[in-house]
Design an enzyme around this catalytic site. Structure first.
Site, PDB file in Angstrom:
ATOM      1  N   ARG A  51       0.864  -1.187   0.000  1.00 34.07           N
ATOM      2  CA  ARG A  51       0.000   0.000   0.000  1.00 34.07           C
ATOM      3  C   ARG A  51       0.895   1.230   0.000  1.00 34.07           C
ATOM      4  O   ARG A  51       2.118   1.124   0.128  1.00 34.07           O
ATOM      5  CB  ARG A  51      -1.038  -0.004   1.141  1.00 34.07           C
ATOM      6  CG  ARG A  51      -0.679  -0.656   2.421  1.00 34.07           C
ATOM      7  CD  ARG A  51       0.448  -0.026   3.168  1.00 34.07           C
ATOM      8  NE  ARG A  51       0.243   1.413   3.333  1.00 34.07           N
ATOM      9  CZ  ARG A  51       1.181   2.284   3.580  1.00 34.07           C
ATOM     10  NH1 ARG A  51       2.446   1.880   3.689  1.00 34.07           N
ATOM     11  NH2 ARG A  51       0.927   3.557   3.719  1.00 34.07           N
ATOM     12  N   GLY A  52       0.244   2.405  -0.130  1.00 33.17           N
ATOM     13  CA  GLY A  52       1.017   3.629  -0.313  1.00 33.17           C
ATOM     14  C   GLY A  52       1.071   3.907  -1.809  1.00 33.17           C
ATOM     15  O   GLY A  52       1.415   3.013  -2.597  1.00 33.17           O
ATOM     16  N   ASP A 242      -2.060  10.767  -2.078  1.00 37.86           N
ATOM     17  CA  ASP A 242      -2.446   9.749  -3.063  1.00 37.86           C
ATOM     18  C   ASP A 242      -2.850  10.367  -4.385  1.00 37.86           C
ATOM     19  O   ASP A 242      -2.836   9.696  -5.422  1.00 37.86           O
ATOM     20  CB  ASP A 242      -3.587   8.890  -2.518  1.00 37.86           C
ATOM     21  CG  ASP A 242      -3.053   8.003  -1.413  1.00 37.86           C
ATOM     22  OD1 ASP A 242      -2.882   8.503  -0.287  1.00 37.86           O
ATOM     23  OD2 ASP A 242      -2.754   6.832  -1.696  1.00 37.86           O
ATOM     24  N   ASN A 252      -5.370  12.407   0.735  1.00 37.82           N
ATOM     25  CA  ASN A 252      -4.445  11.577   1.516  1.00 37.82           C
ATOM     26  C   ASN A 252      -5.265  10.788   2.534  1.00 37.82           C
ATOM     27  O   ASN A 252      -6.493  10.941   2.634  1.00 37.82           O
ATOM     28  CB  ASN A 252      -3.374  12.447   2.192  1.00 37.82           C
ATOM     29  CG  ASN A 252      -2.236  11.604   2.736  1.00 37.82           C
ATOM     30  OD1 ASN A 252      -1.737  10.710   2.059  1.00 37.82           O
ATOM     31  ND2 ASN A 252      -1.832  11.844   3.969  1.00 37.82           N
TER      32      ASN A 252
HETATM   33  O1  MRU Z   1      -4.448   3.203   2.330  1.00 37.22           O
HETATM   34  P1  MRU Z   1      -2.981   3.409   2.165  1.00 37.22           P
HETATM   35  O2  MRU Z   1      -2.171   2.863   3.292  1.00 37.22           O
HETATM   36  O3  MRU Z   1      -2.496   2.940   0.808  1.00 37.22           O
HETATM   37  O4  MRU Z   1      -2.798   4.974   2.200  1.00 37.22           O
HETATM   38  C1  MRU Z   1      -1.528   5.527   2.062  1.00 37.22           C
HETATM   39  C2  MRU Z   1      -1.511   6.986   2.239  1.00 37.22           C
HETATM   40  O5  MRU Z   1      -2.507   7.629   2.407  1.00 37.22           O
HETATM   41  C3  MRU Z   1      -0.179   7.665   2.121  1.00 37.22           C
HETATM   42  O6  MRU Z   1      -0.139   8.781   2.941  1.00 37.22           O
HETATM   43  C4  MRU Z   1      -0.006   8.092   0.653  1.00 37.22           C
HETATM   44  O7  MRU Z   1      -0.103   6.991  -0.200  1.00 37.22           O
HETATM   45  C5  MRU Z   1       1.282   8.766   0.427  1.00 37.22           C
HETATM   46  S1  MRU Z   1       2.610   7.656   0.707  1.00 37.22           S
HETATM   47  C6  MRU Z   1       3.922   7.907  -0.086  1.00 37.22           C
END
Ligand code: MRU
Length: 352
Positions: A51-52, A242, A252
């Site tokens: 994720r991320g 995101d 985000n």
């Molecule tokens: O649901 P996730 O864990 O994928 O969400 C991730 C985030 O919201 C991060 O803050 C975002 O992807 C930026 S990370 C480089």
């Protein structure tokens, strides 16, 4: 890895396979899963093994390589057309992080550029996926320098939300990359990390990364951030994204908007750190970003155990949108945009 505060990687291509560190199990267990099938990669993104935003894009790029290898067993040529169903499945794995679509478009363009009698299509597509991966790490290092330079205080504390580190990217991290760089330079001495309900990216992942890389970290419940700011304990709120729209609105992890409002009220500066692969200039503003809704079970239970009263329902958006007016600086590898507007975002995107 030259920086002593950068020891973690969670996406690897090794022995013709994609390896993902299973982020659902951290920090209790460090389990690597192997992938040779692109549909399984899409499922891994959907299930949040990985994720991320940038990490999702990189994983999908390697997923395209796996899809091509599977297609090659059935014949050659028509690369792009034959891979359409696989690209579609990968593209639908999660809706908010635009890095996924960005990476698939780049891989799709490369596929289209291959001649039908290309001798080594797989090698060329793997090189493209590796380039996406390497460029992400380089972008993170550049953003680390640019973002750290904005922190004029010495030895201050900052607040972050979710996980934006090596686990969320090709390596080093976006917001956590700035934190790594600023810590190495002595500008930051402590990181406060929101636990980030319901998936606990802060408590499970950010804390794990920072402890491993020897950066002092203090966890707090998401609702405690405003009180922390009221006490003057942090100078900056530093987060990733995101998807950033043309006007500088920032999607985000859910809770970022909440934290940004509190920051504005208390005079804490807000820095958003994201590569240009996260910028979606096709959307005028954040109201147009598709926001992922996740299962109510994530809210109603904790660690697999139901904690909410039976009969209660839950609302579980995975992301929120922070309006550009609450953001002091957007840091990308192409430069810093202060007090973002559409014009300034366009100018930054035109920098090479
Ligand atoms: O649901 P996730 O864990 O994928 O969400 C991730 C985030 O919201 C991060 O803050 C975002 O992807 C930026 S990370 C480089």
């Amino acid at each position: 890895m030259s920086n002593s505060h950068d020891s973690i990687r969670a996406v690897l291509w090794q022995d013709d396979k994609l390896l993902l560190l299973d982020q659902r199990l951290l920090p209790q267990q460090e389990v690597w899963l192997e992938y040779t099938d692109s549909k399984a990669v899409a499922e891994a993104i959907h299930q949040m093994v990985v994720r991320g935003a940038p990490a999702i894009g990189i994983t999908a790029a390697y997923g395209v390589v796996l899809a091509l290898r599977q297609q090659l067993q059935q014949g050659r040529g028509d690369w792009y057309a034959r891979l359409q169903p696989d690209l579609k499945i990968l593209g639908e794995a999660r809706p908010t992080a635009v890095n996924l679509l960005w990476a698939l478009e780049r891989m799709g363009n490369r596929l289209q550029s291959l001649s039908p009698d290309e001798a080594d299509p797989l090698g060329l597509m793997l090189a493209e996926a590796r380039a996406i991966h390497d460029e992400d790490i380089a972008a993170n290092r550049r953003m680390g320098e640019l973002g750290a330079a904005l922190i004029s205080e010495s030895g201050c504390a900052v607040l972050t939300h979710c996980n934006t580190g090596s686990l969320a990217t090709g390596g080093y991290g976006t917001a956590l990359g700035v934190i790594r760089s600023a810590y190495a330079e002595g500008r930051i001495s402590r990181v406060f990390a929101d636990e980030t309900r319901p998936w606990l990216q802060g408590a499970r992942l950010t804390a794990w990364e920072l402890v491993k890389d020897q950066i002092p970290v203090t966890l707090l419940a998401d609702g405690a951030g405003a009180a922390l700011m009221q006490q003057g304990q942090v100078k900056w709120l530093i987060v990733g994204s995101d998807r950033i729209t043309a006007n500088g609105d920032v999607a985000n992890k859910i809770g970022t908007y909440h934290a940004a409002i509190a920051a504005k009220y208390h005079g804490v500066k807000v820095m958003v750190v994201a590569p240009t692969s996260t910028v979606d200039m096709s959307l005028a503003d954040g109201g147009l970003i598709p926001i992922e809704q996740r299962s109510p079970v994530e809210i109603l239970s904790l660690g697999g155990q139901r904690v909410a009263a039976e009969g209660a329902e839950a609302w579980n958006p995975a992301f929120d949108v922070t309006p550009a007016e609450l953001v002091d600086a957007i840091v990308t590898e192409r430069g810093v945009v202060r007090n973002p507007t559409t014009e300034k975002m366009r100018e930054m995107m035109n920098n090479q």
